[in-house]
Design an enzyme around this catalytic site. Structure first.
Site, short mmCIF file in Angstrom:
data_model
loop_
_atom_site.label_atom_id
_atom_site.label_comp_id
_atom_site.label_asym_id
_atom_site.label_seq_id
_atom_site.Cartn_x
_atom_site.Cartn_y
_atom_site.Cartn_z
N SER A 144 39.03 42.29 47.08
CA SER A 144 39.95 42.74 47.84
C SER A 144 39.83 43.03 49.05
CB SER A 144 40.64 43.80 47.10
OG SER A 144 42.16 43.30 47.26
N TYR A 157 43.55 51.99 43.54
CA TYR A 157 43.19 50.36 43.03
C TYR A 157 41.97 49.72 44.27
CZ TYR A 157 43.68 45.02 44.35
OH TYR A 157 43.52 44.21 44.37
#
Length: 268
Positions: A144, A157
């Site tokens: 990401s 995350y």
């Protein structure tokens, strides 16, 4: 499309929808057999298999393995070994929960780290020795933009994605000399998408849309204006196309990278 992956087997985690499905379809279009995975119903798994077959995959198999369970991952890898083990491994499965560091629970931390990071370790540990022996292998980890930069209220995350980038770089170094230019070598790379039109983005878009009278387009524009200079969402098929190129033998010397597809987010 040149079917340069004929005879190869690809395992794509989280491939019943979104980026994972787009990657699986791209790999199938080049001739790869595809092991489809997701915590989904048998009907949803069958629908994903049908879409990947329609894209050109000569064979598919669906598994609903819970990636929080290392023993279940081992069982999955044993099943994939029936096809000779994965030549291509795409760790795409991921979960996210937006929560402050103060409010994050131990359970949230452990769940996100288990799926986003530990599962990749467990699959890579099992898959990569065989890749090295065959002289060709591709690991594409879908990280990401949050594997490169941080954002508030995403501590678990962001930690998982930074960890995935680091794990990938170590593996790239350890297998850098495996194989040859002729065989394609063994490479490990991360793709780091920014805002992409997937379900995981849904809650953030909905929140922004609510702040703009329910106007979804205005909500998306508001979200993108803070981070992405292009002002454009990516489509999962674009990530699929990049993953496919990374699996081409011509990409034998591209390894250990974390490639942002983020509209200029990390350029700022």
């Amino acid at each position: 499309m040149t079917r340069f992956l004929e005879g190869k087997t690809a395992l794509v985690t989280g491939s019943v929808q979104g980026i994972g499905l787009a990657v699986a379809k791209a790999l199938g279009s080049a001739g790869a057999r595809v092991v489809v995975h997701g915590l989904a119903s048998r009907d949803d798994g069958a629908a994903a298999e049908a879409a990947i077959t329609e894209a050109g995959a000569p064979a598919t198999r669906f598994y609903g393995t819970d990636l929080r369970d290392p023993d279940a991952i081992d069982a999955l890898m044993d099943e994939v070994a029936i096809w000779g083990g994965p030549d291509i491994l795409v760790n795409n499965a991921g979960i996210q929960k937006t929560v402050s560091l103060e409010a994050a629970t131990r359970e949230t931390w452990e769940m996100i780290l288990a799926v986003n990071l530990s599962a990749a370790f467990h699959t890579m540990r099992r898959a990569m020795p065989g890749m090295g022996e065959r002289g060709y292998g591709r690991v594409v980890n879908i990280a990401s933009v949050h594997g490169l930069v941080a954002s508030v209220e995403k501590a678990p995350y962001v930690a998982s994605k930074f960890g995935l980038v680091g794990l990938s770089r170590v593996a790239a170094l350890e297998y850098a000399a495996a194989g040859s230019k002729a065989s394609g070598g063994v490479t490990v790379n991360c793709i780091c998408p920014g805002w992409t039109e997937t379900d995981i983005l849904g809650p953030q878009i909905a929140a922004r849309a609510a702040a703009h009278g329910g106007d979804r387009d205005a909500g998306i524009a508001s979200l993108l204006s803070e981070k992405e200079p292009t002002g454009r969402l990516s489509d999962p098929s674009e990530i699929g196309a990049l993953a496919l190129w990374l699996c081409n033998p011509i990409a034998h010397n591209l390894t250990g990278t974390a490639i942002p597809v983020d509209g200029g987010w990390t350029t700022q």
